[in-house]
Design a protein around this motif. Structure first.
Motif, PDB file in Angstrom:
ATOM      1  N   GLN A  33       0.824  -1.211   0.000  1.00  0.00           N
ATOM      2  CA  GLN A  33       0.000   0.000   0.000  1.00  0.00           C
ATOM      3  C   GLN A  33       0.856   1.258   0.000  1.00  0.00           C
ATOM      4  O   GLN A  33       0.529   2.245  -0.660  1.00  0.00           O
ATOM      5  N   HIS A  45     -11.094   6.151   0.205  1.00  0.00           N
ATOM      6  CA  HIS A  45     -10.282   4.999  -0.183  1.00  0.00           C
ATOM      7  C   HIS A  45     -10.961   3.720   0.283  1.00  0.00           C
ATOM      8  O   HIS A  45     -11.502   3.664   1.395  1.00  0.00           O
ATOM      9  N   ASP A  46     -10.921   2.702  -0.573  1.00  0.00           N
ATOM     10  CA  ASP A  46     -11.612   1.440  -0.255  1.00  0.00           C
ATOM     11  C   ASP A  46     -11.113   0.801   1.038  1.00  0.00           C
ATOM     12  O   ASP A  46     -11.882   0.166   1.761  1.00  0.00           O
ATOM     13  N   PRO A 275      -4.821   5.056   4.067  1.00  0.00           N
ATOM     14  CA  PRO A 275      -4.811   3.760   3.383  1.00  0.00           C
ATOM     15  C   PRO A 275      -3.794   2.751   3.907  1.00  0.00           C
ATOM     16  O   PRO A 275      -4.079   1.552   3.980  1.00  0.00           O
TER      17      PRO A 275
END
Length: 321
Positions: A33, A45-46, A275
């Motif tokens: 990441q 962000h997912d 993230p």
């Protein structure tokens, strides 16, 4: 762990390296990441959504809103803000010997710290209840109902505070006291305390910063030792959440979150829920599950208890394990 002469020791003390030092799966997730993107949490962000879903899936259904922050202290400070905003009350009930963090708001509610400053160090809005210790405390194992007896002490504090025109915002306790001496509350205590506190317009904050994430073996969260019928209003977590990476979280109900959002004071945290942190948090949850670390805590814990029980038989000095 190794000493300066190369002697090897088993690490039985680290309270953050939850899935082991430098776990390769966690490092891989973090590196992947970090190479792709890291940014602040103003950007969607997912990872943040996926992690919130995985985390809340371990909790009772009503605990459904996550606030991601960076340390246990930050989590507990935010929990106090949520509690105080909910009904506009200010006072906090805490336990003897409690420690909830290093920022000013938490030193104020941590007898473990403020008692070192002298007898006048307790703030007027802080109320200290007896630790529910059935080994050394006010009500012990031979008491017919220690959970009710300790909860009644909280009820008395609430009544006294109300007589003085004060209003209770929250009761806060570690689900098992750590700095307070590894104290496991008697079953039923939290339920009764929550009933009294909620009737006074306050909320119940369960501090899982040190004791959460499967460490108790039987359950994922230490407050679940009290039984399925107990659900806190706010849960805070930290230390083991990121295997040493600085992240933490506050989880609460939609009702409390909405009252906080309606305050007009927008909440924002630059790095909370970034993230990379969320990728690490997801990896830790996956390792706990894949390697059955909760089951391992039960198996190794029971083995240790058995061996210690043998020592108890040999040595009258050992009072309880």
């Amino acid at each position: 762990m190794f000493d300066e002469k190369g002697q090897k020791y088993l690490d039985c003390i680290n309270n953050v390296a939850h899935v082991g030092h430098s776990h390769p799966y966690v490092i891989k997730a973090a590196t992947k990441q970090m190479e792709l993107l890291n940014t602040n949490s103003r950007f969607l962000h997912d990872n943040l959504v996926q992690y919130a879903q995985r985390l809340t899936a371990t909790l009772p259904e009503k605990l459904s809103v996550c606030y991601f922050v960076n340390s246990g202290s930050e989590a507990n400070d935010l929990a106090l803000r949520l509690a105080r905003q909910y009904h506009g009350h200010q006072d906090v009930i805490t336990l003897e010997n409690a420690y909830h963090g290093h920022v000013t708001s938490l030193i104020d509610i941590s007898p473990y710290k403020f008692n070192q400053l002298g007898k006048d160090s307790k703030k007027e809005f802080v109320h200290v209840a007896p630790s529910p210790d059935i080994y050394r405390g006010k009500y012990r194992e031979d008491h017919p109902d220690p959970s009710s007896a300790y909860a009644e002490e909280v009820k008395k504090i609430i009544e006294e505070a109300q007589k003085n025109g004060r209003k209770i915002a929250a009761f806060i306790a570690e689900s098992m006291q750590s700095c307070g001496g590894q104290v496991i509350p008697p079953v039923g205590y939290f339920q009764k305390v929550a009933e009294y506190v909620r009737a006074a317009g306050g909320v119940f904050i369960a501090d899982e910063v040190q004791v959460g994430f499967g460490r108790v073996g039987k359950h994922f969260w230490a407050f679940q030792l009290q039984g399925e019928d107990f659900v806190p209003d706010i849960v805070t977590m930290g230390k083991p959440i990121g295997n040493g990476h600085p992240m933490s979280c506050v989880v609460t109900t939609r009702e409390i979150a909405e009252s906080f959002g309606a305050s007009g004071l927008e909440y924002f945290n630059t790095f909370g829920g970034n993230p990379v942190s969320c990728a690490i948090g997801l990896a830790v949850l996956e390792v706990i599950e894949k390697e059955d670390l909760q089951g391992n805590a039960t198996r190794v814990g029971n083995y240790l208890l058995e061996l210690l029980a043998e020592q108890k038989e040999k040595h009258p000095l050992v009072g309880d394990i």
